[in-house]
Scaffold this active site. Structure first.
Site, short mmCIF file in Angstrom:
data_model
loop_
_atom_site.label_atom_id
_atom_site.label_comp_id
_atom_site.label_asym_id
_atom_site.label_seq_id
_atom_site.Cartn_x
_atom_site.Cartn_y
_atom_site.Cartn_z
N ASP A 127 -44.73 7.67 -48.56
CA ASP A 127 -44.93 7.97 -47.14
C ASP A 127 -44.60 6.80 -46.23
OD1 ASP A 127 -46.06 10.53 -47.83
OD2 ASP A 127 -47.89 9.48 -48.39
N THR B 63 -44.16 17.26 -47.89
CA THR B 63 -44.67 16.93 -49.22
C THR B 63 -43.56 16.99 -50.26
OG1 THR B 63 -46.24 17.61 -50.93
CG2 THR B 63 -45.35 19.34 -49.55
N ASP C 137 -48.60 13.99 -45.12
CA ASP C 137 -48.40 14.19 -46.54
C ASP C 137 -49.46 15.17 -47.03
OD1 ASP C 137 -47.48 13.75 -49.17
OD2 ASP C 137 -49.03 12.26 -49.49
N ASP D 68 -50.67 8.50 -47.72
CA ASP D 68 -51.46 7.58 -48.53
C ASP D 68 -50.68 6.89 -49.62
OD1 ASP D 68 -51.13 9.91 -50.09
OD2 ASP D 68 -52.88 9.35 -51.29
#
Length: 1349
Positions: free
Chosen positions: A876, A704, A424, A872
């Site tokens: 994800d 992302t 990410d 995080d």
């Protein structure tokens, strides 16, 4: 197809195969009949009526209870046992246990198998239960959150799990959204509310949602209680950015979109309260639809072990068949002679049945080739490796007081085999903190602090703004005093520059108390620019729909806001038109320089060139840049344009196009002021970590949800993307055809680049042959005019990897989410995968959580490579669960990623230590452990096979039964455990300095089928020696008194003693790292063997248990004979000598990379001893090289960092006045600037090392000119003067060279002044001497090749 029922909360993570177990229990509990079941897959639309639970329950929609756990109390034991018995070994041992319960064939006690089996199953079950307990705990914590539900016109507190579809719930500021809601009303004007979607897409900027105007006035609970509208919408799906539905109320219908929805996982911000209607609940919410299943993860070694166990069992059956046939022949030919005084047991009536029983007896005896203690030891070793990760102080973050945590113990060795990392961006690579770093105003650059000689000074103290500006933000850091002096000196251009930053934005301001301003920005970088203007004296104070109030150098100024020309992804700029108190009208604009420069007045040419150079320098540092300009407007120009603008704004058709044309008309002939440069702060050590992992042949893909410009800028900041790359491909197609075409063109460009670089040889020929494999057709001609012709080309029979894998260029691929959706379709996924895998860097932008998981699954399925996902946030989780290894960053977006992960820590930079140190060591230790374990057990077990030919195939054992029981539990267990836990080939510093040491794990070189057969071959050879040497010697040997030594017990003691000594010596040779524990375990195990041996043959045990210990004094008598010890010594030498000879030859002729690293370390240690530092040798050349590299210029590509809004800006809301009553929003704090510019010259340095450090003549020169560039180097090299000078190995098929790297892990005590020339040693050919001018160097090392590395 998986079945799911609306009225039941089926755990999303339960494997499909368990549904037959779970669903009947669920049905029984809830009393469901078969007639009421509705299949979720058949739901075509959803109907929800507000405040009518009875109506909504007819559709049996899922409740709001979620379950991410795998088991419950009822299902745990059967499900967990079934999972464990999927392991072939566990089933194998269960089968052996059943055999041992049959007395006619059992020659060993069943107790020896059942105790270890129960132990292994229990340990694994406890571990799985613990993991699932924490999942239950997390589920309960979420399900028991309180929510205010409108029931009977009264707001009542209900747990989240009791919320139902159709309920109206109230949310308050900073609360999580409990389910997917249709926003009905809000405390803000016009039904607006602000949300943060970090849990969904990782973006921490605010987003705005608005209710329908017809429901926005229903703010009172009494009015909402009377609301009976019905929503008809799409069924549950995972599309985060789309919602289609219709509200029917009061005989009218109203269209619904995603702008009317609040999704579960969002947080209400800046809004006092709002009301929403529950549309989707629990597992039907988009958050849960995007979360992957909890999968049962196993390592590649586990999967290989299952195969090997089957092979071993087949080998065991073959040995049993051979011995059973021998038994049948012996019983028929010889055994019949003993029938008169030694008859068969009653069940046996013929030799064939006796041979059948003998077969099963031998299966039991020989089963120790794979003892269950192997699996116990594996679990203990993995547990030890997990504790090493937990205890690693260098992976502890003191700032957050967070240590690394291994949340699973089953995947440690897989950490040493990772080939792909999926990361990410926000919160993982970056801190999502924007800082104003540099700017250029009227051709003058500010931000770099230089001394009088022009060198950059070390930043020590930031400027103090509070002395002259009481409204300054104390978080803001800037270091260049000259900019502050320019402001205070009243330079017009500088004042106008900061005036633009204070006026041209959509930030909202709130003054909590006098002088305490809080800015609420749509994106953090827009907030950073307004804060910069604030600190330099141009303070944005407040706004209304028609005015903007600022305080300029202490004087309050109110501007009339005439128009906001809002930002979008196409315009890449925003403008405001304001009238100052003097009546002058001016347009202020900021945006991407590539867009804004085209709209400047022609008189700006010289200033534009200077500013472009400044932009290039900032872009080279990975900063997010944008240009700033203005234009003066006359009253007539404004009036004429305003009329056209109002007409376009009120247009009913093509409104957006008309507005864009109006904006384009006024944003012309602007005057350039300068540029700004913002740093999206990376986490500490991210560029260095990515560089080192890249040198370890690990590919990193960034997945992302952020916009493309932002992701690309971060790619440059962390050095995934560089200006030295051959080409960067951007795929933005919106249709299947366009995406396929863009991918095809990218592949053609790669092939064309390879042809250009290689002069057309080989690649061109292969390209003709494989043209069909790339695209949608075939044909001649170049890449530019190649037209697919399906009629002439048959479908490709092989994947297109053959040619693309031969291309070694510096390519990068950037693909957007809508293009990725097409690329992941079944008929295009291979094309996308092969194109992406040919690139060094891949960035996927605007992807949904499910798309992240699909990309990971695609690589897992087709590349057969070990994947690692790191993130995080909750967005994800799906990716983390899908990858072989999931790593959670304990960051600012909650702990969902950590809870779903296998490993967790607080910073991305710890990943290099997790993989290159802990992962590599775990893989190395596990491989050495397995090789030795199979060796020692084949050496132990195969003696029984040879003995069968000399005992009438009677299934009699060679060794005493107690020795068989204790061999794997006591005599040889601890030494191999010590090796599996503590062994290492090179120290941890060298593991980080030589990333190429990681490659054997990726190639699976240390334990594979070939290594396994070598181990068992060595074990069989040892068993032959251990049986026939004592047999041959003792059959003719006598004691000193003439009594023969050829008895069964003497032979058993001699063979067992030789076996223990041989395997102990062998593990001592295999040990690469000695500790006190290793010494104690190895030599202690030998001592324990002799102690137990003499105890079992002592008179004490004989007197206590005369029936169990028959052979009194046998050990003392046997080991008291010199011939026995000579026999043991002879067997040991014959077993060990070939191993020693082979290893010496291999080290001399074909050294491994780790061998060379250890040798280099010894050389350096010897050099340091006399003077305490390394000799300079030919270091002058290395220094010159470093200096030259330090002067390499930056790349000159320019990248816009304009990322203030991820969708449309807030301009229309501001001018409409809809959002003028807002509550507070604290901005993110600004941290100190982090510089990471050293890695940008990494590739250039490697090429420079090739040319400067290789001898110019001879064979070496020719080889160097033809070999690959140093992109295969193991050196994590940086610019001269970084951290630690140590030799780094370059492992190529032809030579082993050393080059200097700088290591951040270097202890402070080591001298930083030591230097080693960048290529002091080059080994070429057998016996080649070391190249070096003044350094004597080590002795010659023979030629090695890396084909087996």
């Amino acid at each position: 197809m998986k079945r799911r029922w609306d009225n039941m909360t089926i755990p999303k993570d339960i494997p499909e195969k368990w549904f037959p177990i779970i669903l009947p229990l669920k049905r029984k509990k809830e009393g469901l009949s078969n007639s009421t079941k509705i299949r979720k897959g058949a739901e075509e639309e959803r109907r929800v009526r507000a405040n009518d639970r009875e109506y909504n329950e007819k559709f049996q929609y899922a409740s709001n209870c979620i379950m991410t756990s795998k088991y419950n109390i009822i299902t745990f034991l059967p499900v967990n046992l079934f999972e464990q018995f999927q392991e072939v070994a566990n089933t194998y041992f269960l089968f052996l246990l059943i055999l041992q319960l049959i007395p006619q064939i059992s020659s060993l006690s069943w107790f020896t198998t059942i105790v270890p089996l129960v132990l292994v199953l229990s340990i694994t079950a406890v571990k799985d239960a613990t993991d699932d307990y924490f999942r239950h705990k997390s589920d309960n914590q979420v399900n028991n959150r309180q929510s205010q539900v409108l029931i009977g016109g009264i707001l009542q507190k209900e747990k989240w799990m009791n919320v139902r579809v159709g309920d109206i719930i109230k949310l308050e500021n900073n609360q999580f959204v409990a389910a997917d809601l249709l926003l009905l009303s809000s405390s803000e004007p016009h039904g607006l509310c602000y949300i943060e979607t970090a849990e969904l897409d990782g973006e921490t900027n605010m987003k705005v949602r608005q209710s329908l105007s017809v429901t926005s006035e229903l703010g009172d609970p009494n009015n909402l209680a009377q609301f009976d509208g019905e929503v008809v919408c799409e069924p549950p799906n995972n599309k985060l950015d789309r919602f289609c539905g219709t509200l029917y109320w009061k005989d009218c219908k109203y269209l619904l979109s995603n702008q009317n929805m609040l999704l579960r996982g969002c947080v209400l911000r800046n809004t006092e309260s709002c009301y929403g209607l529950v549309i989707f609940a629990g597992p039907d919410t988009k958050l849960m639809q995007n979360s992957g299943r909890t999968k049962f993860k196993r390592t590649s070694i586990d999967r290989l072990m299952n195969t090997l166990v089957l092979w071993i069992f087949g080998f065991l059956v073959c040995m049993g068949v051979i011995l059973a046939i021998g038994n049948a022949v012996w019983e028929k030919e010889v055994g019949a002679l003993f029938q008169s005084f030694l008859p068969w047991d009653p069940p046996v009536d013929n030799f064939l049945f006796l041979a059948f029983l003998s077969f099963w007896s031998y299966v039991i005896i020989l089963n120790t080739v794979v003892p269950i203690s192997l699996y116990v030891s594996v679990e203990v070793i993995r547990l030890g490796h997990s504790y090493f990760i937990n205890w690693d102080r260098r992976m502890f973050c003191s700032r957050s007081n967070t240590a690394a945590e291994a949340r699973t113990t089953t995947l440690n060795e897989e950490l040493g085999q990772v080939e792909y990392i999926f990361s990410d961006k926000t919160g993982t690579l970056t801190q999502n903190i924007m800082t104003f770093n540099k700017c250029s105003i009227n051709g003058h650059a500010y931000g770099e602090v230089m001394d009088i000689l022009g060198a950059q000074q070390k930043r020590v103290q930031p400027l103090d703004f509070s002395a002259w500006n009481p409204l300054a933000d104390w978080h803001f850091c800037f270091y260049d005093q000259s900019l502050l002096e320019a402001v205070m000196a009243g330079e017009p251009a500088v004042h106008e520059f900061f005036r633009v930053l204070s006026l041209c934005h959509t930030v909202m301001s709130e003054e909590k108390s006098e002088g305490e301003l809080v800015y609420k920005a749509q994106s953090p970088d827009e907030g950073a620019l307004v804060t910069a203007a604030r600190n330099f004296g141009f303070v944005f104070r407040s706004r209304t729909p028609g005015t903007v109030t600022t305080q300029e150098l202490g004087k309050a100024v109110t501007y009339t806001l005439l128009a906001i020309l809002d930002f979008n992804n196409i315009r890449k700029r925003m403008s405001v038109i304001v009238r100052n108190p003097e009546g002058r009208i001016r347009l202020y604009c900021k945006g991407a320089d590539t867009v804004l420069f085209e709209r400047l007045h022609s008189c700006n040419h010289e200033l534009m060139n200077i500013t472009s150079d400044h932009l290039n320098e900032c872009a080279g540092d990975g900063l997010r840049t944008l240009a700033v300009a203005y234009r003066d407007l006359s009253e007539e120009q404004w009036e004429a344009w305003a009329e056209r603008f109002r007409g376009a704004d009120k247009a009913t058709d093509c409104r957006d196009d008309r507005l864009a044309a109006a904006y384009e008309e006024i944003e012309q002939d602007m005057m350039l002021l300068g540029d700004t440069a913002i740093e999206d702060k990376l986490q500490e050590g991210v560029p260095e970590t990515i560089a080192i992992l890249s040198l370890a042949n690990i590919k990193i893909w960034v997945l992302t949800g952020d916009k493309q410009e932002t992701a690309v800028n971060i790619g440059y900041s962390c050095k995934m993307l560089t200006d030295n790359m051959t080409e960067i491909f951007i795929v933005n197609g919106h249709t299947v055809q366009s995406v396929r075409e863009e991918l095809r063109k990218a592949r053609e460009r790669m092939v064309e680049s390879a042809r250009t670089r290689d002069g057309g040889k080989e690649v061109e020929a292969q390209g003709r042959g494989d043209a069909c494999a790339f695209g949608n057709g075939c044909g001649g001609g170049g890449a530019a005019n190649w037209i697919p012709d399906e009629s002439k080309c048959s479908p490709p029979q092989a994947p297109p990897s053959s040619l693309l894998e031969s291309i070694s260029g510096e390519f990068a691929l950037i693909i957007s989410g809508h293009s990725l959706a097409h690329a992941l379709e079944a008929d295009m996924e291979r094309e996308f995968l092969e194109t992406a895998c040919a690139c060094r860097a891949v960035i996927c932008c605007r992807v949904t959580p499910l798309q992240k998981a699909l990309v990971v699954e695609l690589v897992k399925r087709h590349k057969k490579a070990v994947t690692l996902a790191i993130g995080d946030g909750a967005n994800d989780v799906s990716m983390i669960k899908t990858a072989h290894i999931g790593v959670g960053i304990s960051g600012q977006e909650g702990i969902q990623a950590v809870l779903a992960s296998d490993y967790s820590f607080s910073q991305f930079r710890f990943l290099q230590r997790l993989l290159l140190v802990h992962g590599r060591w775990s893989y190395l230790r596990m491989c050495r452990f397995l090789c030795y374990f199979f060796y020692k057990n084949f050496a132990f077990t195969m003696v029984h096979f040879w003995f069968g030919f000399f005992c009438g195939f009677s299934a009699q054992t060679v060794y005493d039964q107690y020795f068989i029981t204790l061999y794997n539990i006591v005599y040889t267990s601890l030494p191999v455990l010590a090796m599996g836990i503590f062994d290492q080939d090179v120290p941890e510093q060298r593991s980080l300095e030589y990333p190429k040491l990681y490659e054997p794990g990726q190639l699976n070189l240390l334990f594979n089928k070939r290594e396994f057969f070598i181990c068992i071959a060595q074990g069989i050879y040892t068993s032959v020696v251990l049986f026939f040497i004592p047999y041959g010697v003792l059959s003719h040997a006598t004691q000193s008194n003439g009594v023969p030594l050829a008895d069964y017990q003497t032979f058993a003691v001699t063979t067992a003693t030789a076996l223990v000594i041989v395997v102990s010596v062998q593990i001592a040779l295999d040990m690469g790292y000695w500790t006190a524990i290793n010494h104690f375990f190895i030599w202690g195990s030998l001592g324990t063997y002799f102690t137990i041996l003499f105890a079992m043959h002592s008179s004490i045990l004989f007197n206590i248990f005369p029936k169990q210990f028959h052979f009194l004094g046998s050990a003392r008598n046997t080991l008291g004979q010199p011939v026995v010890w000579l026999t043991i010594a002879l067997a040991t030498i014959i077993c060990i000598a070939p191993v020693l000879a082979f290893r010496f030859l291999k080290l001399d002729l074909k050294p491994q990379l780790s061998d060379t690293v250890r040798y280099t370390q010894l050389v350096l240690q010897k050099k340091r001893k006399p003077g305490g530092r390394v000799g300079r040798g030919v270091g002058g050349a290395g220094v010159a090289s470093g200096s030259a590299l330090g002067r390499l210029g930056r790349g000159r590509s320019r990248r816009s960092g304009y990322a203030f809004a991820h969708q449309e800006g807030f301009g229309e809301l501001i001018t409409s006045g809809k959002n003028m009553r807002l509550s507070s929003l604290a901005l993110a704090t600004f941290a100190s600037r982090h510089s990471s510019s050293w890695i940008e010259t990494l590739r250039r340095k490697k090429h420079a090392n090739n040319t400067q450090n290789t001898p110019p003549t001879g064979e070496d020169s020719a080889a160097s000119s033809q070999g690959p560039p140093l992109s295969t180097s193991s050196s994590a090299a940086g610019e001269a003067g970084q951290a630690c000078n140590e030799p780094v190995l370059t492992h190529s098929p032809d030579d082993i060279a050393l080059s200097v790297i700088r290591c951040p892990e270097r202890e402070v005590g080591e001298s930083s002044t030591r230097t080693v020339q960048e290529a002091p040693f080059v080994w070429k050919g057998t016996g080649a001497r070391i190249n070096g001018a003044s350094s004597p160097g080590p002795p010659p090392i023979a030629e090695e090749t890396s084909s087996d590395e």
